[in-house]
Enzyme design. Structure first.
Site, PDB file in Angstrom:
ATOM      1  N   PRO A  38       6.868 -10.918   4.833  1.00  0.00           N
ATOM      2  CA  PRO A  38       6.970  -9.594   5.914  1.00  0.00           C
ATOM      3  C   PRO A  38       6.131  -9.959   7.129  1.00  0.00           C
ATOM      4  O   PRO A  38       4.935 -10.254   7.024  1.00  0.00           O
ATOM      5  CB  PRO A  38       6.521  -8.416   4.891  1.00  0.00           C
ATOM      6  CG  PRO A  38       6.680  -8.882   3.649  1.00  0.00           C
ATOM      7  CD  PRO A  38       6.448 -10.348   3.719  1.00  0.00           C
ATOM      8  N   TYR A 201      -4.439  -1.571   2.435  1.00  0.00           N
ATOM      9  CA  TYR A 201      -3.591  -0.154   2.587  1.00  0.00           C
ATOM     10  C   TYR A 201      -3.816   0.442   1.337  1.00  0.00           C
ATOM     11  O   TYR A 201      -4.876   0.131   0.471  1.00  0.00           O
ATOM     12  CB  TYR A 201      -2.091  -0.720   2.987  1.00  0.00           C
ATOM     13  CG  TYR A 201      -2.066  -1.434   4.227  1.00  0.00           C
ATOM     14  CD1 TYR A 201      -2.539  -1.010   5.373  1.00  0.00           C
ATOM     15  CD2 TYR A 201      -1.458  -2.649   4.345  1.00  0.00           C
ATOM     16  CE1 TYR A 201      -2.491  -1.739   6.522  1.00  0.00           C
ATOM     17  CE2 TYR A 201      -1.320  -3.466   5.369  1.00  0.00           C
ATOM     18  CZ  TYR A 201      -1.923  -2.981   6.678  1.00  0.00           C
ATOM     19  OH  TYR A 201      -1.781  -3.541   7.765  1.00  0.00           O
TER      20      TYR A 201
END
Length: 395
Positions: A38, A201
Site C-alpha cells: 500500500p 495508527y
C-alpha cells in the site's frame, strides 16, 4: 542478514526461481511471490477512488506483480490519514473500486485492500505538502465531525492535538467499522484484505505502552493492549469469506524506547494466526516523534529479519518489505526461508515493471510470455533484432 546471489546470476536449467513459483493462500493462487505494498496517494474524492488510482494500481497489475494492494483505505471518515484518502465507509465507495478490481482480474492479477483507521494520527498534509499535522480548525473545514481518537489522551507528538480517549462504545463502533468495510470490500470483488495495525495508527497506538495508558481490559498488560487488534481481526475474519486470505501489517518494533518490540510482535502474530490471519506483513516504526531516538537502520532489506523471526517463532507466513531492490536479493530471502512473500513499494514506483524485469534477470523467457499479451508479442518480435544489433555493435 539475507544471503545473496551474485548480481546478474540467473537460475539454470528448468528450475523456476522461487520468486516466480505460485503460492496458494486459502483458495487464492498467486502466480508469483511479489506483492505491491500500500502506498498513500491522497488522490480520492471524498473517499472515492479516481482515475488516478486506476492508473496508479493498474500499472503494477500490468507490471507482473501477483498481488497489488490499495493504499490504506479508511474504515470511517474520522479514520482518514489525509483529507483525500481512499475510504470504504460508504456504499458509494464500492463501484469506483470495483472498476479497478475488475481491471486487475482481467489481467490475471489478484488485488487486495488495506483497511485502516488513523486514530490519533488522523489529519495530516501529504508528504509533498510537508506532511505536518492539520490543525483542528483545518480538519473541521474538511468535515466538522473529523476528530482524532486514541486509547488515551496522549498526542502523537509535537504539532498533534490531544486525541479523544475512546470509551467502550467508540471501541465497539470501530470494530464494526472494520467489519462493514470488509463487507464492502467483498462486494467490490477484492481477493484479499490487509488490516493495518502498524505505523502508529489507531490499533498500533493501542498496542504500545507509551500511547495506551488505560486501566481497563483494553490496556495495562500486553494481553489487554492486544485486545482491540484481536477483536478486529476476529470480527473481520468472521465476515470475510473463508476462501479469501487475511493479511495484517504490523510495526514489528514501533521505534520508541521501551515500546512495542519484536517479542511483543511474535506474541501478537501467534494470536492473530489463531483467529485466522494468514500472513503477517512485517514493517516497523511510526509510533511517535520519539521514533527518531531508536531508529531501525535503513539498509538493504532492513526489515527482513523481522519477517524471518516472526515466521520462525510464530509459525505463520510472513511478507518481507523494506529496501528490497534487486531480483537476486528477493530470491535469496525466499530461498533462505526468511519470508514467504516479497513486497515492493517505492522500488515499484521507480520501476512498475520490476516483477517482469526480475523474471528476465533470473529466468529469461525469449517469448515474453509473462508480459501482458499486447506487450509481450512485440517484445518477442523485437528481441532477435536487438540482440543482432548489439552483437554487431561490439564486434
Amino acid at each position: 542478514m539475507a544471503v545473496s546471489l551474485p548480481r546478474g546470476t540467473a537460475m539454470t536449467g528448468h528450475e523456476l526461481p522461487l520468486l516466480f513459483q505460485p503460492l496458494s493462500l486459502r483458495s487464492l493462487r498467486l502466480k508469483n511471490r511479489i506483492v505491491i505494498s500500500p502506498m498513500m496517494q491522497h488522490a480520492a474524492d471524498n473517499g472515492a477512488a479516481t482515475t488516478w488510482h486506476l492508473v496508479h494500481l493498474g500499472k503494477f497489475v500490468l507490471g507482473g506483480a501477483a498481488l497489488v494492494f490499495t493504499e490504506s483505505t479508511a474504515v470511517a471518515p474520522e479514520g482518514r490519514i489525509g483529507k483525500a484518502d481512499l475510504g470504504l465507509w460508504s456504499d458509494a465507495h464500492v463501484a469506483p473500486l470495483k472498476e479497478i478490481v475488475d481491471f486487475a482480474h482481467q489481467q490475471g492479477a489478484a488485488i487486495g485492500v488495506q483497511l485502516g483507521h488513523a486514530g490519533r494520527k488522523a489529519g495530516s498534509y501529504p508528504l509533498w505538502e510537508g506532511g505536518a499535522a492539520l490543525t483542528l480548525e483545518e480538519m473541521a473545514q474538511v468535515d466538522p465531525t473529523w476528530q482524532r481518537y486514541g486509547p488515551s489522551a496522549i498526542p502523537a507528538g509535537p504539532g498533534w492535538s490531544t486525541p479523544i480517549e475512546m470509551d467502550h462504545a467508540a471501541i465497539r463502533q470501530v470494530v464494526q467499522d472494520f467489519v462493514s468495510a470488509a463487507q464492502r470490500a467483498e462486494r467490490a470483488g477484492f481477493d484479499a484484505v490487509e488490516l493495518h495495525f502498524g505505523h502508529g495508527y489507531l490499533v498500533a497506538s493501542f498496542l504500545s505502552p507509551h500511547s495506551n495508558q488505560r486501566t481497563d481490559e483494553f490496556g495495562g498488560s500486553r494481553t489487554g493492549r492486544m485486545a482491540l487488534a484481536l477483536q478486529i481481526a476476529t470480527a473481520v475474519r468472521a465476515t470475510w469469506p473463508a476462501a479469501k486470505p487475511l493479511f495484517c501489517r504490523i510495526s514489528t518494533v514501533d521505534g520508541s524506547i521501551g515500546g512495542w518490540d519484536v517479542e511483543d510482535s511474535v506474541a501478537l502474530a501467534h494470536e492473530l494466526k489463531l483467529v485466522g490471519v494468514d500472513v503477517i506483513d512485517c514493517s516497523s516504526g511510526g509510533l511517535t516523534e520519539q521514533t527518531r531516538a531508536l531508529p531501525v537502520p535503513r539498509g538493504l532489506g532492513f526489515q527482513v529479519g523481522f519477517a524471518e523471526r516472526i515466521r520462525s517463532e510464530a509459525a505463520v507466513m510472513t511478507q518481507a518489505v523494506g529496501m528490497i531492490v534487486e531480483p537476486e536479493q528477493a530470491e535469496a530471502i525466499l530461498q533462505a526461508g526468511q519470508a514467504d512473500l516479497i513486497a515492493l513499494g517505492r522500488e515499484a514506483l521507480f520501476d512498475p515493471y520490476w516483477p517482469l524485469h526480475a523474471r528476465e534477470t533470473l529466468a529469461p523467457d525469449p517469448a515474453f510470455s509473462d508480459w501482458p499479451m499486447r506487450h509481450g508479442v512485440w517484445l518477442a518480435k523485437r528481441q532477435p533484432a536487438l540482440q543482432k544489433a548489439l552483437a554487431e555493435r561490439f564486434e
